[in-house]
Design a protein around this motif. Sequence first.
Motif, PDB file in Angstrom:
ATOM      1  N   HIS A  87       7.469   5.008 -16.934  1.00  0.00           N
ATOM      2  CA  HIS A  87       7.109   3.653 -16.488  1.00  0.00           C
ATOM      3  C   HIS A  87       6.040   3.146 -17.466  1.00  0.00           C
ATOM      4  CE1 HIS A  87       8.475   4.712 -12.181  1.00  0.00           C
ATOM      5  NE2 HIS A  87       8.282   5.909 -12.707  1.00  0.00           N
ATOM      6  N   ARG A  94      -5.454   3.018 -13.191  1.00  0.00           N
ATOM      7  CA  ARG A  94      -5.837   3.197 -11.782  1.00  0.00           C
ATOM      8  C   ARG A  94      -6.756   4.408 -11.598  1.00  0.00           C
ATOM      9  NH1 ARG A  94      -0.078   2.470  -9.863  1.00  0.00           N
ATOM     10  NH2 ARG A  94      -0.432   4.238  -8.493  1.00  0.00           N
ATOM     11  N   TYR A 107      -1.683  10.671  -1.967  1.00  0.00           N
ATOM     12  CA  TYR A 107      -0.947   9.608  -2.646  1.00  0.00           C
ATOM     13  C   TYR A 107      -0.402   8.601  -1.626  1.00  0.00           C
ATOM     14  CZ  TYR A 107       2.626   7.555  -5.753  1.00  0.00           C
ATOM     15  OH  TYR A 107       3.401   6.704  -6.494  1.00  0.00           O
ATOM     16  N   TYR A 157       7.064  -2.635 -11.360  1.00  0.00           N
ATOM     17  CA  TYR A 157       5.715  -3.092 -11.002  1.00  0.00           C
ATOM     18  C   TYR A 157       5.678  -4.620 -10.916  1.00  0.00           C
ATOM     19  CZ  TYR A 157       4.069   1.651 -11.993  1.00  0.00           C
ATOM     20  OH  TYR A 157       3.879   3.005 -11.972  1.00  0.00           O
ATOM     21  N   HIS A 190      11.019  -0.256  -5.985  1.00  0.00           N
ATOM     22  CA  HIS A 190      10.013   0.781  -6.254  1.00  0.00           C
ATOM     23  C   HIS A 190       9.057   0.869  -5.068  1.00  0.00           C
ATOM     24  CE1 HIS A 190       6.997   2.443  -9.514  1.00  0.00           C
ATOM     25  NE2 HIS A 190       7.513   3.392  -8.782  1.00  0.00           N
ATOM     26  N   PHE A 227      13.403   4.047  -5.249  1.00  0.00           N
ATOM     27  CA  PHE A 227      12.497   5.107  -4.785  1.00  0.00           C
ATOM     28  C   PHE A 227      12.936   5.472  -3.376  1.00  0.00           C
ATOM     29  CE2 PHE A 227       7.640   6.250  -4.356  1.00  0.00           C
ATOM     30  CZ  PHE A 227       7.987   7.583  -4.195  1.00  0.00           C
ATOM     31  N   HIS A 255      14.750   7.924  -8.002  1.00  0.00           N
ATOM     32  CA  HIS A 255      13.594   8.706  -7.562  1.00  0.00           C
ATOM     33  C   HIS A 255      13.968   9.315  -6.208  1.00  0.00           C
ATOM     34  CE1 HIS A 255      11.220   6.288 -10.400  1.00  0.00           C
ATOM     35  NE2 HIS A 255      10.225   7.129 -10.218  1.00  0.00           N
ATOM     36  N   GLU A 258      10.653  13.365  -3.568  1.00  0.00           N
ATOM     37  CA  GLU A 258       9.307  13.696  -4.060  1.00  0.00           C
ATOM     38  C   GLU A 258       8.388  14.017  -2.880  1.00  0.00           C
ATOM     39  OE1 GLU A 258       7.263  10.459  -6.013  1.00  0.00           O
ATOM     40  OE2 GLU A 258       5.560  11.714  -6.577  1.00  0.00           O
ATOM     41  N   HIS A 278      12.453  13.864  -9.770  1.00  0.00           N
ATOM     42  CA  HIS A 278      11.331  14.404  -8.978  1.00  0.00           C
ATOM     43  C   HIS A 278      11.769  15.717  -8.321  1.00  0.00           C
ATOM     44  CE1 HIS A 278       7.793  11.927  -9.233  1.00  0.00           C
ATOM     45  NE2 HIS A 278       8.505  10.834  -9.119  1.00  0.00           N
ATOM     46  N   ASP A 329       7.438  11.013 -16.702  1.00  0.00           N
ATOM     47  CA  ASP A 329       7.099  10.078 -15.620  1.00  0.00           C
ATOM     48  C   ASP A 329       5.860   9.237 -15.975  1.00  0.00           C
ATOM     49  OD1 ASP A 329       7.443   8.819 -13.196  1.00  0.00           O
ATOM     50  OD2 ASP A 329       6.462  10.371 -11.995  1.00  0.00           O
ATOM     51  N   ASN A 331       3.124   7.050 -16.047  1.00  0.00           N
ATOM     52  CA  ASN A 331       2.835   5.879 -15.198  1.00  0.00           C
ATOM     53  C   ASN A 331       1.374   5.937 -14.771  1.00  0.00           C
ATOM     54  OD1 ASN A 331       2.412   6.656 -12.190  1.00  0.00           O
ATOM     55  ND2 ASN A 331       4.118   7.961 -12.802  1.00  0.00           N
ATOM     56  N   GLY A 333      -0.065   5.801 -11.848  1.00  0.00           N
ATOM     57  CA  GLY A 333      -0.453   6.317 -10.537  1.00  0.00           C
ATOM     58  C   GLY A 333      -0.272   7.805 -10.343  1.00  0.00           C
ATOM     59  N   SER A 334       0.825   8.350 -10.863  1.00  0.00           N
ATOM     60  CA  SER A 334       1.087   9.765 -10.570  1.00  0.00           C
ATOM     61  C   SER A 334       1.203  10.636 -11.806  1.00  0.00           C
ATOM     62  CB  SER A 334       2.366   9.896  -9.729  1.00  0.00           C
ATOM     63  OG  SER A 334       3.486   9.529 -10.487  1.00  0.00           O
TER      64      SER A 334
HETATM   65  O1  NIG Z   1       7.539   8.306 -10.385  1.00  0.00           O
HETATM   66  N1  NIG Z   1       7.364   7.937  -7.267  1.00  0.00           N
HETATM   67  C1  NIG Z   1       7.392   6.750  -7.518  1.00  0.00           C
HETATM   68  N2  NIG Z   1       6.983   6.128  -8.598  1.00  0.00           N
HETATM   69  C2  NIG Z   1       6.141   6.657  -9.594  1.00  0.00           C
HETATM   70  C3  NIG Z   1       4.710   6.450  -9.247  1.00  0.00           C
HETATM   71  C4  NIG Z   1       4.305   5.113  -9.602  1.00  0.00           C
HETATM   72  C5  NIG Z   1       2.892   4.783  -9.287  1.00  0.00           C
HETATM   73  O2  NIG Z   1       2.209   5.427  -8.478  1.00  0.00           O
HETATM   74  O3  NIG Z   1       2.477   3.799  -9.900  1.00  0.00           O
HETATM   75  C6  NIG Z   1       6.474   8.090  -9.852  1.00  0.00           C
HETATM   76  O4  NIG Z   1       5.730   9.016  -9.537  1.00  0.00           O
END
Ligand code: NIG
Length: 422
Positions: A87, A94, A107, A157, A190, A227, A255, A258, A278, A329, A331, A333-334
Amino acid sequence: MILIKNIKLLVQVQEKTVKIAAGSRMAELPVLKDAFLYIRDGVIMDYGEMASIEDSAFYNEFTGNGTETVDASGRLVFPSFCDSHTHVVFAGSREIEYIDKIKGLSYEEIAKRGGGILNSARLLQRTSEDSLYEQAMRRINEIMMLGTGAVEIKSGYGLTPEDEIKMLRVIRRIKDTTPMIIRSTFLGAHAVPAEYKKRQSEYVDIVVNEMIPRVAGEGLADYIDVFCDRGFFTVEETERILEAGQKHGLRGKIHANELDFSGGIQTGVKYNALSVDHLEFTGEDEIEKLLESGTMPTLLPGAAFFLGMDYPPARKMIDAGLPVALASDYNPGSSPSGNMQFVMSLGCIKLRMLPEEVINASTINGAYAMGVDEKAGSITKGHVANIFITKEIPGYEFMPYSYGSDHIDKVILKGRIITGQF
Ligand code: NIG
Ligand code: FE
Protein backbone atom coordinates in the motif's frame (compact mmCIF):
# COMPACT_ATOMS: atom_id res chain seq x y z
CA MET A 1 24.16 -4.03 -23.18
CA ILE A 2 25.56 -5.35 -19.92
CA LEU A 3 27.75 -8.39 -19.39
CA ILE A 4 28.11 -9.48 -15.77
CA LYS A 5 31.15 -11.73 -15.38
CA ASN A 6 32.63 -13.94 -12.66
CA ILE A 7 29.34 -14.19 -10.74
CA LYS A 8 30.03 -16.31 -7.67
CA LEU A 9 26.45 -17.65 -7.67
CA LEU A 10 23.70 -16.92 -10.16
CA VAL A 11 20.55 -17.57 -8.14
CA GLN A 12 17.15 -18.86 -9.30
CA VAL A 13 18.19 -19.96 -12.78
CA GLN A 14 15.26 -21.44 -14.68
CA GLU A 15 15.44 -22.60 -18.27
CA LYS A 16 11.74 -21.89 -18.74
CA THR A 17 9.20 -19.83 -16.82
CA VAL A 18 8.22 -21.74 -13.70
CA LYS A 19 4.81 -20.60 -12.52
CA ILE A 20 5.02 -21.69 -8.90
CA ALA A 21 7.23 -23.54 -6.46
CA ALA A 22 5.03 -25.60 -4.12
CA GLY A 23 5.53 -27.98 -1.19
CA SER A 24 8.91 -29.73 -1.15
CA ARG A 25 9.87 -27.93 -4.39
CA MET A 26 10.04 -24.73 -2.35
CA ALA A 27 13.28 -25.99 -0.79
CA GLU A 28 14.90 -26.35 -4.22
CA LEU A 29 16.78 -23.35 -5.54
CA PRO A 30 18.69 -23.82 -8.80
CA VAL A 31 21.98 -21.90 -8.94
CA LEU A 32 24.89 -21.65 -11.32
CA LYS A 33 28.41 -21.26 -9.92
CA ASP A 34 31.04 -19.02 -11.49
CA ALA A 35 28.64 -17.69 -14.08
CA PHE A 36 28.04 -14.89 -16.56
CA LEU A 37 24.81 -13.07 -17.43
CA TYR A 38 24.22 -11.08 -20.59
CA ILE A 39 21.55 -8.38 -20.86
CA ARG A 40 20.45 -6.62 -24.06
CA ASP A 41 17.47 -4.38 -24.82
CA GLY A 42 16.28 -4.66 -21.24
CA VAL A 43 15.99 -8.43 -21.46
CA ILE A 44 17.97 -11.41 -20.15
CA MET A 45 19.56 -12.77 -23.32
CA ASP A 46 21.94 -15.42 -22.08
CA TYR A 47 23.68 -16.87 -19.07
CA GLY A 48 26.04 -19.75 -18.44
CA GLU A 49 29.23 -20.86 -16.76
CA MET A 50 32.33 -18.72 -17.21
CA ALA A 51 34.18 -21.82 -18.41
CA SER A 52 31.91 -21.96 -21.48
CA ILE A 53 31.44 -18.24 -22.07
CA GLU A 54 33.00 -18.54 -25.53
CA ASP A 55 30.19 -20.86 -26.56
CA SER A 56 27.58 -18.14 -26.05
CA ALA A 57 25.69 -17.26 -29.22
CA PHE A 58 26.32 -13.61 -28.25
CA TYR A 59 30.03 -13.96 -27.55
CA ASN A 60 31.03 -11.56 -30.35
CA GLU A 61 28.93 -8.83 -28.67
CA PHE A 62 30.66 -9.23 -25.31
CA THR A 63 33.79 -7.30 -26.29
CA GLY A 64 31.96 -4.74 -28.45
CA ASN A 65 31.93 -1.02 -27.68
CA GLY A 66 28.28 -0.98 -26.66
CA THR A 67 28.73 -3.53 -23.90
CA GLU A 68 29.41 -2.51 -20.34
CA THR A 69 31.20 -5.23 -18.38
CA VAL A 70 30.60 -5.64 -14.65
CA ASP A 71 32.90 -7.89 -12.63
CA ALA A 72 30.85 -9.64 -9.94
CA SER A 73 33.69 -11.59 -8.30
CA GLY A 74 32.65 -12.74 -4.83
CA ARG A 75 29.10 -11.52 -5.44
CA LEU A 76 25.76 -13.15 -6.11
CA VAL A 77 23.17 -12.21 -8.72
CA PHE A 78 19.46 -12.59 -7.93
CA PRO A 79 16.29 -11.90 -9.88
CA SER A 80 14.69 -8.83 -8.26
CA PHE A 81 12.09 -9.43 -5.59
CA CYS A 82 8.45 -9.41 -6.65
CA ASP A 83 6.59 -7.73 -3.79
CA SER A 84 3.01 -8.74 -4.53
CA HIS A 85 1.20 -6.84 -1.75
CA THR A 86 1.82 -3.21 -0.79
CA HIS A 87 0.00 0.00 0.00
CA VAL A 88 2.89 2.38 -0.83
CA VAL A 89 0.58 5.19 -1.91
CA PHE A 90 -0.43 6.84 1.36
CA ALA A 91 -0.28 10.25 2.99
CA GLY A 92 1.84 11.01 6.02
CA SER A 93 2.52 8.41 8.67
CA ARG A 94 0.97 6.99 11.84
CA GLU A 95 3.69 6.81 14.49
CA ILE A 96 1.22 8.19 17.06
CA GLU A 97 -0.74 4.92 16.79
CA TYR A 98 2.52 3.05 17.03
CA ILE A 99 3.04 4.63 20.43
CA ASP A 100 -0.55 3.78 21.41
CA LYS A 101 0.24 0.20 20.48
CA ILE A 102 3.37 0.22 22.63
CA LYS A 103 1.18 1.40 25.48
CA GLY A 104 -1.12 -1.56 25.00
CA LEU A 105 -3.92 -0.78 22.55
CA SER A 106 -4.65 -3.42 19.89
CA TYR A 107 -4.88 -2.80 16.13
CA GLU A 108 -8.65 -3.35 16.30
CA GLU A 109 -9.09 -0.99 19.27
CA ILE A 110 -7.20 1.73 17.44
CA ALA A 111 -9.37 1.18 14.35
CA LYS A 112 -12.57 1.39 16.44
CA ARG A 113 -11.52 4.80 17.78
CA GLY A 114 -11.37 6.14 14.23
CA GLY A 115 -7.66 5.57 13.94
CA GLY A 116 -6.10 3.08 11.61
CA ILE A 117 -7.16 3.01 7.99
CA LEU A 118 -9.72 5.80 8.54
CA ASN A 119 -6.99 8.03 9.92
CA SER A 120 -4.94 7.51 6.74
CA ALA A 121 -8.06 8.08 4.64
CA ARG A 122 -8.74 11.47 6.24
CA LEU A 123 -5.17 12.52 5.54
CA LEU A 124 -5.20 11.22 2.01
CA GLN A 125 -8.44 12.96 1.13
CA ARG A 126 -6.76 16.29 2.00
CA THR A 127 -3.61 15.51 0.02
CA SER A 128 -3.16 16.46 -3.64
CA GLU A 129 -2.36 13.94 -6.33
CA ASP A 130 1.06 15.53 -6.87
CA SER A 131 1.99 15.37 -3.24
CA LEU A 132 0.80 11.77 -2.98
CA TYR A 133 2.91 10.90 -6.00
CA GLU A 134 5.99 12.54 -4.48
CA GLN A 135 5.52 10.79 -1.14
CA ALA A 136 4.98 7.42 -2.81
CA MET A 137 8.01 7.88 -5.07
CA ARG A 138 10.27 8.28 -2.04
CA ARG A 139 9.13 4.85 -0.91
CA ILE A 140 9.41 3.40 -4.40
CA ASN A 141 12.98 4.67 -4.73
CA GLU A 142 13.78 3.20 -1.36
CA ILE A 143 12.46 -0.30 -2.08
CA MET A 144 14.00 -0.27 -5.55
CA MET A 145 17.46 0.06 -4.01
CA LEU A 146 16.58 -2.69 -1.51
CA GLY A 147 16.06 -5.18 -4.34
CA THR A 148 12.40 -4.97 -5.35
CA GLY A 149 11.86 -4.96 -9.11
CA ALA A 150 8.13 -5.62 -9.32
CA VAL A 151 5.53 -4.27 -6.95
CA GLU A 152 1.77 -4.50 -6.58
CA ILE A 153 0.19 -1.35 -5.16
CA LYS A 154 -3.33 -1.03 -3.76
CA SER A 155 -5.75 1.83 -3.40
CA GLY A 156 -7.89 1.74 -0.26
CA TYR A 157 -7.10 4.95 1.62
CA GLY A 158 -9.48 7.01 -0.51
CA LEU A 159 -12.81 5.41 0.42
CA THR A 160 -14.78 7.80 -1.82
CA PRO A 161 -15.07 7.38 -5.59
CA GLU A 162 -12.97 10.52 -6.24
CA ASP A 163 -10.26 9.68 -3.75
CA GLU A 164 -9.98 6.03 -4.79
CA ILE A 165 -9.57 7.17 -8.40
CA LYS A 166 -7.00 9.72 -7.24
CA MET A 167 -4.93 6.96 -5.63
CA LEU A 168 -5.18 4.73 -8.68
CA ARG A 169 -4.04 7.59 -10.92
CA VAL A 170 -1.00 8.00 -8.69
CA ILE A 171 -0.26 4.29 -9.14
CA ARG A 172 -0.56 4.70 -12.91
CA ARG A 173 1.88 7.61 -12.79
CA ILE A 174 4.35 5.49 -10.83
CA LYS A 175 3.98 2.84 -13.53
CA ASP A 176 4.69 5.37 -16.26
CA THR A 177 7.72 6.94 -14.59
CA THR A 178 9.72 4.13 -13.01
CA PRO A 179 11.53 1.12 -14.43
CA MET A 180 9.74 -1.15 -11.95
CA ILE A 181 7.04 -3.58 -13.04
CA ILE A 182 3.86 -2.25 -11.41
CA ARG A 183 0.48 -3.90 -10.86
CA SER A 184 -2.47 -1.97 -9.53
CA THR A 185 -5.24 -3.22 -7.25
CA PHE A 186 -8.52 -1.50 -6.40
CA LEU A 187 -9.24 -1.82 -2.67
CA GLY A 188 -12.33 0.35 -2.17
CA ALA A 189 -13.49 -2.14 0.47
CA HIS A 190 -10.54 -1.59 2.80
CA ALA A 191 -12.60 -0.08 5.64
CA VAL A 192 -16.07 1.36 6.11
CA PRO A 193 -15.96 5.18 6.20
CA ALA A 194 -17.19 6.65 9.50
CA GLU A 195 -20.31 8.17 7.92
CA TYR A 196 -21.42 4.69 6.72
CA LYS A 197 -20.75 2.98 10.02
CA LYS A 198 -24.35 1.88 10.62
CA ARG A 199 -25.06 1.59 6.89
CA GLN A 200 -22.22 -0.65 5.78
CA SER A 201 -24.25 -2.23 2.97
CA GLU A 202 -24.78 1.23 1.45
CA TYR A 203 -21.04 1.67 1.25
CA VAL A 204 -20.76 -1.73 -0.44
CA ASP A 205 -23.41 -0.51 -2.91
CA ILE A 206 -21.17 2.43 -3.77
CA VAL A 207 -18.16 0.16 -4.24
CA VAL A 208 -20.15 -2.15 -6.50
CA ASN A 209 -22.28 0.31 -8.43
CA GLU A 210 -20.06 3.37 -8.65
CA MET A 211 -16.46 2.66 -7.94
CA ILE A 212 -15.91 -0.63 -9.79
CA PRO A 213 -17.47 0.55 -13.09
CA ARG A 214 -15.46 3.80 -12.99
CA VAL A 215 -12.19 2.13 -12.06
CA ALA A 216 -12.63 -0.53 -14.74
CA GLY A 217 -13.87 2.03 -17.27
CA GLU A 218 -10.69 4.06 -16.90
CA GLY A 219 -8.56 0.90 -16.94
CA LEU A 220 -7.02 1.90 -13.63
CA ALA A 221 -6.75 -1.50 -11.94
CA ASP A 222 -5.50 -4.99 -12.71
CA TYR A 223 -7.05 -6.63 -9.64
CA ILE A 224 -9.66 -6.15 -6.94
CA ASP A 225 -9.18 -6.55 -3.19
CA VAL A 226 -11.48 -6.70 -0.14
CA PHE A 227 -10.49 -6.74 3.54
CA CYS A 228 -12.56 -9.82 4.43
CA ASP A 229 -12.12 -10.06 8.16
CA ARG A 230 -13.75 -9.63 11.55
CA GLY A 231 -14.84 -6.01 12.02
CA PHE A 232 -14.30 -5.14 8.34
CA PHE A 233 -16.18 -6.82 5.43
CA THR A 234 -18.25 -10.02 5.68
CA VAL A 235 -18.09 -13.04 3.40
CA GLU A 236 -21.38 -11.99 1.75
CA GLU A 237 -20.10 -8.49 1.08
CA THR A 238 -16.83 -9.87 -0.22
CA GLU A 239 -18.73 -12.16 -2.59
CA ARG A 240 -20.77 -9.28 -3.94
CA ILE A 241 -17.65 -7.23 -4.57
CA LEU A 242 -15.68 -10.09 -6.14
CA GLU A 243 -18.62 -10.91 -8.41
CA ALA A 244 -18.88 -7.30 -9.55
CA GLY A 245 -15.13 -7.27 -10.09
CA GLN A 246 -15.29 -10.43 -12.18
CA LYS A 247 -17.91 -8.85 -14.42
CA HIS A 248 -15.43 -6.06 -15.12
CA GLY A 249 -12.48 -8.38 -15.65
CA LEU A 250 -10.87 -7.73 -12.26
CA ARG A 251 -9.55 -10.85 -10.57
CA GLY A 252 -9.47 -10.98 -6.77
CA LYS A 253 -6.43 -10.62 -4.54
CA ILE A 254 -7.87 -10.42 -1.09
CA HIS A 255 -6.96 -9.62 2.51
CA ALA A 256 -8.14 -12.65 4.47
CA ASN A 257 -7.92 -14.28 7.90
CA GLU A 258 -5.63 -11.73 9.53
CA LEU A 259 -7.83 -11.24 12.57
CA ASP A 260 -9.95 -14.39 12.66
CA PHE A 261 -11.12 -17.49 10.78
CA SER A 262 -13.14 -15.12 8.64
CA GLY A 263 -14.06 -17.41 5.74
CA GLY A 264 -11.99 -15.12 3.55
CA ILE A 265 -9.68 -17.86 2.32
CA GLN A 266 -12.59 -20.07 1.24
CA THR A 267 -14.26 -17.10 -0.45
CA GLY A 268 -11.08 -16.20 -2.30
CA VAL A 269 -10.72 -19.76 -3.55
CA LYS A 270 -14.39 -19.92 -4.54
CA TYR A 271 -13.94 -16.86 -6.75
CA ASN A 272 -10.60 -18.06 -8.13
CA ALA A 273 -8.66 -15.18 -6.57
CA LEU A 274 -5.08 -14.88 -7.74
CA SER A 275 -3.97 -14.67 -4.12
CA VAL A 276 -5.29 -14.60 -0.57
CA ASP A 277 -3.07 -12.60 1.74
CA HIS A 278 -2.19 -12.45 5.48
CA LEU A 279 -3.62 -15.85 6.58
CA GLU A 280 -2.59 -15.70 10.22
CA PHE A 281 -5.73 -17.75 10.94
CA THR A 282 -5.36 -20.78 8.71
CA GLY A 283 -6.57 -24.26 9.69
CA GLU A 284 -7.05 -27.65 8.03
CA ASP A 285 -10.11 -26.66 6.01
CA GLU A 286 -8.40 -23.53 4.65
CA ILE A 287 -5.33 -25.57 3.66
CA GLU A 288 -7.47 -28.18 1.92
CA LYS A 289 -9.35 -25.57 -0.10
CA LEU A 290 -6.11 -23.86 -1.11
CA LEU A 291 -4.61 -27.18 -2.23
CA GLU A 292 -7.38 -27.57 -4.80
CA SER A 293 -6.97 -24.05 -6.16
CA GLY A 294 -4.82 -21.78 -8.28
CA THR A 295 -4.85 -19.19 -5.51
CA MET A 296 -1.46 -18.22 -4.06
CA PRO A 297 -1.32 -18.11 -0.25
CA THR A 298 0.62 -14.92 0.47
CA LEU A 299 2.14 -14.28 3.87
CA LEU A 300 3.06 -10.85 5.22
CA PRO A 301 5.23 -11.50 8.27
CA GLY A 302 6.16 -7.82 8.55
CA ALA A 303 2.59 -7.06 9.66
CA ALA A 304 2.48 -9.75 12.37
CA PHE A 305 5.95 -8.62 13.49
CA PHE A 306 5.01 -4.95 13.69
CA LEU A 307 1.65 -5.57 15.39
CA GLY A 308 3.05 -8.22 17.72
CA MET A 309 0.46 -10.73 16.56
CA ASP A 310 0.56 -14.45 15.78
CA TYR A 311 2.28 -15.58 12.62
CA PRO A 312 0.62 -17.70 9.92
CA PRO A 313 1.38 -21.44 9.98
CA ALA A 314 3.77 -21.36 7.01
CA ARG A 315 5.50 -24.62 7.88
CA LYS A 316 2.20 -26.49 8.02
CA MET A 317 1.14 -24.99 4.70
CA ILE A 318 4.34 -25.88 2.85
CA ASP A 319 4.52 -29.34 4.41
CA ALA A 320 0.95 -29.93 3.21
CA GLY A 321 2.14 -29.24 -0.35
CA LEU A 322 1.12 -25.60 -0.75
CA PRO A 323 3.17 -22.86 -2.35
CA VAL A 324 3.68 -19.71 -0.30
CA ALA A 325 4.56 -16.17 -1.41
CA LEU A 326 6.08 -13.54 0.85
CA ALA A 327 5.30 -9.83 0.51
CA SER A 328 6.00 -6.71 2.55
CA ASP A 329 2.49 -5.20 2.97
CA TYR A 330 4.32 -1.81 3.07
CA ASN A 331 1.70 0.50 4.66
CA PRO A 332 1.54 3.13 7.41
CA GLY A 333 -0.50 1.12 9.91
CA SER A 334 0.64 -2.47 10.11
CA SER A 335 3.96 -2.64 8.28
CA PRO A 336 5.79 0.64 7.67
CA SER A 337 8.65 -1.06 5.83
CA GLY A 338 8.98 -2.42 2.32
CA ASN A 339 12.32 -4.11 2.88
CA MET A 340 12.03 -7.56 1.28
CA GLN A 341 15.45 -8.56 2.63
CA PHE A 342 14.04 -8.16 6.13
CA VAL A 343 10.81 -9.94 5.13
CA MET A 344 12.94 -12.92 4.09
CA SER A 345 14.67 -12.87 7.48
CA LEU A 346 11.28 -12.88 9.20
CA GLY A 347 10.27 -15.78 6.95
CA CYS A 348 13.22 -17.78 8.23
CA ILE A 349 13.16 -16.68 11.86
CA LYS A 350 9.43 -16.43 12.54
CA LEU A 351 7.83 -18.68 9.92
CA ARG A 352 10.57 -21.34 10.08
CA MET A 353 11.06 -21.30 6.36
CA LEU A 354 14.41 -22.33 4.86
CA PRO A 355 16.55 -19.78 2.99
CA GLU A 356 15.67 -21.51 -0.30
CA GLU A 357 11.98 -21.33 0.59
CA VAL A 358 12.00 -17.61 1.41
CA ILE A 359 13.85 -16.86 -1.83
CA ASN A 360 11.33 -18.85 -3.89
CA ALA A 361 8.51 -17.15 -1.97
CA SER A 362 9.89 -13.67 -2.78
CA THR A 363 10.68 -14.32 -6.44
CA ILE A 364 8.81 -17.04 -8.37
CA ASN A 365 5.78 -17.23 -6.09
CA GLY A 366 5.63 -13.46 -5.63
CA ALA A 367 5.65 -13.05 -9.41
CA TYR A 368 2.72 -15.47 -9.72
CA ALA A 369 0.79 -13.69 -6.94
CA MET A 370 0.90 -10.45 -8.93
CA GLY A 371 0.48 -11.99 -12.37
CA VAL A 372 3.95 -11.22 -13.76
CA ASP A 373 5.37 -14.74 -13.80
CA GLU A 374 5.83 -14.69 -17.59
CA LYS A 375 8.45 -11.97 -17.32
CA ALA A 376 9.83 -11.75 -13.79
CA GLY A 377 10.81 -13.80 -10.76
CA SER A 378 13.64 -15.88 -12.18
CA ILE A 379 16.80 -15.73 -14.27
CA THR A 380 15.21 -16.93 -17.49
CA LYS A 381 16.07 -16.01 -21.07
CA GLY A 382 13.50 -13.56 -22.40
CA HIS A 383 12.50 -12.26 -18.97
CA VAL A 384 12.79 -8.55 -18.19
CA ALA A 385 16.32 -7.86 -16.90
CA ASN A 386 15.32 -6.93 -13.34
CA ILE A 387 18.10 -8.21 -11.14
CA PHE A 388 20.44 -7.20 -8.35
CA ILE A 389 24.08 -7.86 -7.56
CA THR A 390 24.91 -8.41 -3.90
CA LYS A 391 27.89 -7.18 -1.94
CA GLU A 392 30.55 -9.80 -1.26
CA ILE A 393 28.72 -12.41 0.80
CA PRO A 394 29.47 -16.09 1.44
CA GLY A 395 26.25 -17.51 -0.03
CA TYR A 396 22.53 -16.86 -0.45
CA GLU A 397 21.80 -18.15 3.06
CA PHE A 398 23.73 -15.16 4.40
CA MET A 399 21.08 -12.76 3.10
CA PRO A 400 18.20 -13.74 5.46
CA TYR A 401 20.65 -14.75 8.22
CA SER A 402 22.39 -11.40 8.53
CA TYR A 403 19.12 -9.56 9.14
CA GLY A 404 18.72 -5.81 9.12
CA SER A 405 21.67 -5.10 6.82
CA ASP A 406 21.41 -4.16 3.19
CA HIS A 407 23.31 -6.77 1.18
CA ILE A 408 22.75 -5.21 -2.23
CA ASP A 409 25.47 -3.48 -4.19
CA LYS A 410 23.96 -2.82 -7.62
CA VAL A 411 20.42 -2.77 -8.94
CA ILE A 412 19.63 -3.33 -12.62
CA LEU A 413 16.08 -2.70 -13.82
CA LYS A 414 14.91 -3.10 -17.42
CA GLY A 415 18.55 -3.61 -18.31
CA ARG A 416 19.83 -0.33 -16.79
CA ILE A 417 22.05 0.14 -13.79
CA ILE A 418 20.04 2.25 -11.35
CA THR A 419 22.09 4.92 -9.67
CA GLY A 420 19.79 7.75 -8.70
CA GLN A 421 16.23 8.69 -7.92
CA PHE A 422 13.28 8.70 -10.23
O1 NIG B 1 -2.66 -5.16 5.04
N1 NIG B 1 -5.22 -5.42 6.84
C1 NIG B 1 -5.62 -4.46 6.22
N2 NIG B 1 -4.92 -3.50 5.65
C2 NIG B 1 -3.56 -3.22 5.87
C3 NIG B 1 -3.40 -2.28 7.02
C4 NIG B 1 -3.62 -0.93 6.59
C5 NIG B 1 -3.50 0.10 7.66
O2 NIG B 1 -3.56 -0.17 8.87
O3 NIG B 1 -3.35 1.24 7.22
C6 NIG B 1 -2.78 -4.48 6.03
O4 NIG B 1 -2.29 -4.83 7.10
FE1 FE C 1 -2.36 -5.12 3.18
